[in-house]
Design a protein around this motif. Sequence first.
Motif, mmCIF file in Angstrom:
data_model
loop_
_atom_site.group_PDB
_atom_site.id
_atom_site.type_symbol
_atom_site.label_atom_id
_atom_site.label_comp_id
_atom_site.label_asym_id
_atom_site.label_seq_id
_atom_site.Cartn_x
_atom_site.Cartn_y
_atom_site.Cartn_z
ATOM 1 N N THR A 324 0.839 -1.206 0.000
ATOM 2 C CA THR A 324 0.000 0.000 0.000
ATOM 3 C C THR A 324 0.867 1.247 0.000
ATOM 4 O OG1 THR A 324 -1.762 -1.161 1.198
ATOM 5 C CG2 THR A 324 -1.797 1.251 1.257
ATOM 6 N N ALA A 325 1.928 1.243 0.813
ATOM 7 C CA ALA A 325 2.806 2.414 0.894
ATOM 8 C C ALA A 325 3.578 2.637 -0.401
ATOM 9 C CB ALA A 325 3.785 2.243 2.058
ATOM 10 N N LEU A 326 3.989 1.553 -1.061
ATOM 11 C CA LEU A 326 4.822 1.674 -2.256
ATOM 12 C C LEU A 326 4.064 2.242 -3.449
ATOM 13 C CD1 LEU A 326 6.865 -1.662 -2.018
ATOM 14 C CD2 LEU A 326 7.659 0.652 -1.488
ATOM 15 N N VAL A 327 2.775 1.915 -3.562
ATOM 16 C CA VAL A 327 2.017 2.397 -4.728
ATOM 17 C C VAL A 327 1.201 3.648 -4.426
ATOM 18 C CG1 VAL A 327 1.847 0.067 -5.675
ATOM 19 C CG2 VAL A 327 -0.019 0.947 -4.290
ATOM 20 N N LYS A 328 1.060 4.015 -3.155
ATOM 21 C CA LYS A 328 0.211 5.160 -2.804
ATOM 22 C C LYS A 328 0.661 6.464 -3.471
ATOM 23 C CE LYS A 328 -3.277 7.070 -0.773
ATOM 24 N NZ LYS A 328 -3.543 7.141 0.655
#
Length: 409
Positions: A324-328
């Motif tokens: 979630t953090a990488l693509v946000k």
Amino acid sequence: MLNMLWLGFFLVAAVAALAQWLVGGQPQVFVAMVQALFAMAKLSVEVMVLLFGTLTLWLGFLRIAEEAGVVQWLAKVLGPLFGKLMPGVPRGHPALGLITLNFAANGLGLDNAATPMGLKAMKALQTLNPQPDTATNAQILFLVLNASSLTLLPVTVFMYRMQQGAADPTLVFLPILLATSASTLAGLLAVAMVQRLPIFSPVVLAYLLPVALGLGAFMAMLTTLSAAALASLSALLGNFTLFALIVLFVSLGAYKKVPVYDSFITGAKEGFDVAKGLLPYLVAMLCAVGVFRASGALDYVLDGIRWCVSFLGMDGRFVDALPTALVKPFSGSAARAMLIETMQTQGVDSFAALAAATIQGSTETTFYVLAVYFGAVGIQRARHAVACALAAELAGVVAAIAVCYWFFG
């Protein structure tokens, strides 16, 4: 950017699937990928049903607040603060009211509803821009604060948790509140340093210092509570705040003689219009993410990160929340897909799912916001906007993980 990201999911998944088949001897990976496509398409529709209701409901109440004068009152109250932080914007300029409305929608967690309001605010700021292709200081500050995702009431995160069967959807209320405060503070300080804003002037301190002291005292109080008490308090405050806002908006509307029912219906129709356009994007991203995981590509990435974390002697439970953090920063729909997928595979109340939900509620789609907001007014030179926005994004992710270990670790 989104085209490359979406295409990348499928291309990397294809390479990983071939590796699973030719090297690992697992031809069934192709069956799993096709099944993931149909399963995620079905899940997209299920999520959309609840999303329709959530956006329709909250935009209806927000319309009542707008017609009751809440937005105008906030613009008036925050006028002196904006005068210091955005000295290029005259007092009483329409942009200030639109900025306030955008922040209100973001604060309520209505990220999709906040976008059209933010575009109006950016266009109003553009009327004051002497160099139309270059972002002004006020536009950069507005964009960075948007990218910092100041979310006081993350109703969409609650909605996703409820849709996935969480026992208490508001369990992540306090973690998101603390993490989003960290990201917003980091974004504000980054812009203030570059633009040399009078962040320590008496006017700015009069607004920010009470908030900082109150938040510090609140955090100090939280340190005295057990993990179970923290979770219970978060759930209580989340539900209480939701209902208190509804009562406040309706009561103020009635006091100002606003036809509250008619206003709600008008706002709800806007929410329906916003929601109905999201299904294609949700299907596209959820299916891409489903194939990406089913191919084993996501496991390869996470295993690599997990090995590095283990090598450093750190606890690695947060690694499963990192998709979630990488693509946000690139795509809100992809991050939502990753969040939902993490909830399904790890369990909606697992540590990874709680951390992913907190990250989702305390960070923003930096590059998407940059492309949409600046693209809408023809700005080509972003100056220091990207660096400051990414600093806020990183602060939000780190704070989200730390707070989740504090609350749920």
